[in-house]
Design an enzyme around this catalytic site. Structure first.
Site, mmCIF file in Angstrom:
data_model
loop_
_atom_site.group_PDB
_atom_site.id
_atom_site.type_symbol
_atom_site.label_atom_id
_atom_site.label_comp_id
_atom_site.label_asym_id
_atom_site.label_seq_id
_atom_site.Cartn_x
_atom_site.Cartn_y
_atom_site.Cartn_z
ATOM 1 N N ILE A 28 0.816 -1.218 0.000
ATOM 2 C CA ILE A 28 0.000 0.000 0.000
ATOM 3 C C ILE A 28 0.851 1.270 0.000
ATOM 4 C CG2 ILE A 28 -2.073 -1.015 0.988
ATOM 5 C CD1 ILE A 28 -1.290 0.199 3.682
ATOM 6 N N THR A 29 2.108 1.166 -0.456
ATOM 7 C CA THR A 29 2.929 2.379 -0.469
ATOM 8 C C THR A 29 2.664 3.251 -1.695
ATOM 9 O OG1 THR A 29 4.734 1.318 -1.665
ATOM 10 C CG2 THR A 29 4.841 1.254 0.728
ATOM 11 N N CYS A 30 1.901 2.766 -2.651
ATOM 12 C CA CYS A 30 1.651 3.445 -3.928
ATOM 13 C C CYS A 30 2.951 3.860 -4.618
ATOM 14 C CB CYS A 30 0.680 4.620 -3.808
ATOM 15 S SG CYS A 30 1.227 5.978 -2.810
ATOM 16 N N ASP A 31 3.996 3.092 -4.415
ATOM 17 C CA ASP A 31 5.248 3.271 -5.141
ATOM 18 C C ASP A 31 5.258 2.153 -6.181
ATOM 19 O OD1 ASP A 31 8.009 2.741 -5.872
ATOM 20 O OD2 ASP A 31 8.550 4.104 -4.239
#
Ligand SMILES: *Cc1c(COP(=O)(O)O)cnc(C)c1O
Length: 640
Positions: free
Chosen positions: A505-508
């Site tokens: 869920i780091t959106c990286d």
């Protein structure tokens, strides 16, 4: 096909095979009759096994959210026993006259609880500690009690470090200074004279032997640490001159971590044992031969010399080492030394398991709704793509794949130049993905697929969005592409119908896992179960006890996860021995020097201004402030 397959039934055994749990689990992990993952530190005592799903509900009932890192005390205990017993058995069998003294390198997992447990469980074997910095020495001296155990000091040592180590010697600890660079000897001699305490000196050598694997730069001629042979002789001469050769007690080398090939281990031991014999001939008392780390963990269960595996067992490792030391020293008529190893990875890898839930799934859409005939005014490029789509055969999949990519790019270009509408582009993408999916299906029928199509499965995989951060919890998966076993913790009596990659869920865009263990290869996707509406689905990442915890970082400000220490009792019950709450939002913000108190003040000012501007009412302010305050207090991960 067996009967279960004919009936379309999926079995426990099928799951065990699919996820390889018996291969990498080292006897500690298995699947239950009800299709859940079991942990069992007692291996053969089947009634001690506990389901990880039971532990998850226990943890949740106590109010801790996912992700959770479970540490199984007994697995640490069991690994320390296993390593010591394996060495002791090998020594007995081969009639070795020396002894084994393991040390645990603190850097592999520095958490207080881990270091403390290692010394506690290790006491019955006099298992000691290895430190590589002043901070680690300070930590080690706070937990060490056993005066028979070794305390090995590697790394650069300043005066403060050396003084502390010398005092440890005076207090009766078996503390060794390993000289890593030539200049270090002088400070050791100087401080020892000043304090009037005789040091135990070791030398770290550079071997000519070099090993394969990820971490090999620390061994071999080119390694940054250690003395070459002329520096070793210069040091011996200097010690002789100062009348201090009797302080030279230990020879050390470290080949690197996770050495997959037993041949590299053997040739390094042989070379080091030769140097050891020569140092004895030079008149040094010696007594200790420290072989460093390198004992690998079989992460993929393949038992091969692939980087995340090893082509030997722990028993073979021990036997080979003892044998190599014996034969070399016997031929020079040198007494058998105490063998020290600094195994960190093997000691702690099994100990920790990361658990998390799946938050959402983006299913790959197969797009079955491609029309039988195209509209008359369809553009030429879309027509071309459509023709590819209609004419896929096993023989021409490579060509179709190339053509599909070519026409897709052409269509994108036309869209950019305003010559196709958004609706047309959307239609073309449907055709494109339908094509790729057909090609992937055809490819499965081939024994040797064209190399261009190697990654096609991940292109059509589902994306399972999961509640954890790769950067925080399994940094080596991102940094060096290390593979860890990952599998569902339940529903293992159901066929996993989806092929997935995992996104955190780091959106990286690097926050994903798209390589998975396989017995013969590396898999691009992981078979997972279809999400059932509203039901939780849990996955576990196994063997994450070594190196992952403190290498992890605060990417996107996802902090430490909750940690729960579990003791499994031999009657199949379990106790949650210790809980450490993960970082809150305000914790991680203060790590990057925000001050949560100031932040509240400054947010309050904004709310007050909003009242002034007539945007909110005064009575709405408390609610808004509470939301901000809850945000600060919350867990950094997705909370229910
Ligand atoms: C890192 C390190 C170890 C640990 O090695 P593992 O292969 O993880 O067991 C041991 N000794 C030294 C000097 C190290 O730097």
């Amino acid at each position: 096909m067996n009967k279960a397959e004919v009936l379309g039934r999926w079995t426990r055994e099928k799951s065990e095979e699919l996820y390889g749990i018996k291969n990498w689990g080292n006897g500690y992990f298995s699947v239950s009759d009800s299709g859940e993952v079991l942990v069992n530190p007692y291996k053969d005592n089947g009634s001690a096994a506990v389901s990880l799903m039971d532990i998850i509900s226990g943890v949740r009932e106590r109010g801790l959210d996912m992700p959770v890192l479970l540490r199984f005390e007994n697995l640490l205990d069991s690994q320390i026993s296993f390593l010591n017993n394996s060495f002791n058995d090998a020594m007995k069998k081969l009639n070795y006259k020396g002894a084994y003294r393991g040390v645990y390198p603190i850097k592999v997992n520095q958490q207080q609880q881990v270091v403390e447990e290692v010394t506690r469980f290790g006491q019955r074997y006099h298992h000691g500690l290895e430190v590589g910095s002043k901070a680690e020495l300070v930590a080690a001296l706070s937990v060490m009690k056993d005066k028979e155990a070794c305390l090995i000091c590697n790394g650069y040592k300043d005066e403060e470090f050396i003084d502390l180590g010398l005092y440890a010697v005076k207090m009766g600890f078996k503390c060794f200074f390993v000289i890593e660079i030539p200049g270090e000897l002088e400070i050791v001699m100087e401080r020892s004279k000043a304090l009037g305490i005789k040091p135990n000196i070791g030398i770290r050598i550079k071997l000519s032997a070099k090993a394969g694997g990820h971490w090999t730069e620390s061994g071999g001629d080119r390694s940054i640490f250690g003395l070459n042979m002329s520096q070793v002789i210069a040091m011996v001469d200097e010690l002789k001159e100062k009348n201090m050769l009797d302080s030279l007690r230990l020879l050390h080398y470290h080949l690197g971590s996770q050495i997959p090939n037993i041949r590299d281990i053997r040739s390094a031991v042989l070379e080091a044992a030769r140097v050891y014999a020569e140092l004895v001939k030079e008149g040094a008392p010696m007594g200790y031969l420290d072989l460093g780390g390198g004992l690998a963990v079989d992460y993929d269960g393949s038992n091969t010399n692939y980087t995340c595996s090893r082509n030997y067992t722990v028993e073979e490792y021990c036997t080979d080492i003892v044998e190599a030391v014996m034969t070399t020293l016997d031929s020079s008529e040198v007494d058998h030394p105490i063998i020290v190893t600094e195994s960190g990875r093997t000691t702690v890898a099994y100990y920790s398991v990361l658990l998390f839930n799946v938050l959402d799934v983006e299913k790959f859409e197969e797009h079955h709704d491609i029309p039988d005939k195209l509209d008359e005014n369809t553009s030429e490029q879309i027509r071309n793509l459509y023709d590819v789509n209609r004419n896929i055969t096993l023989k021409n999949i490579q060509e179709c794949y190339n053509d599909a990519l070519y026409y897709r790019d052409e269509i994108r270009d036309m869209f950019k130049h305003g010559r196709l509408s958004l609706r047309e582009r959307a239609f073309s993408e449907k055709i494109f993905w339908n094509t790729i999916n057909q090609i992937a299906k055809e490819k499965k029928k081939l024994k040797n697929a064209p190399p261009d199509l190697e990654d096609i499965e991940s292109a059509i995989a589902d994306i399972y969005y999961c509640n954890f951060s790769v950067f925080q919890s399994i940094p080596d998966s991102w940094a060096i592409d290390q593979l860890f076993p990952i599998m569902p913790l339940h529903r293992l009596l159901e066929l996993p119908k989806r092929n997935a990659v995992i996104a955190d869920i780091t959106c990286d865009c690097d926050g994903k896992i798209d390589h998975f263990i396989d017995l013969h290869d590396v898999r691009n996707t992981l078979p997972l179960h279809e999400m059932k509406n509203g039901d939780d689905y849990y996955l576990g990442v196994f063997l994450v006890g070594a190196y992952q915890e403190t290498l992890g970082d605060l990417h996107n400000l996802f902090g430490d996860t909750n940690v729960v220490s579990v003791r499994i009792n031999s009657d199949g019950t379990y106790d949650l021995v210790k809980e450490i709450h993960g970082d809150s939002v305000s914790d991680v913000l203060s790590y990057v020097e925000f001050d949560p108190k100031d932040m509240l003040v400054s947010f309050r000012e904004k709310a007050e201004q909003a009242i002034h501007d007539g945007l909110i009412s005064a009575s709405e302010r408390p609610e808004i402030m509470r939301a901000y305050d809850n945000g600060l207090r919350g867990y950094t991960y997705y909370e229910r």
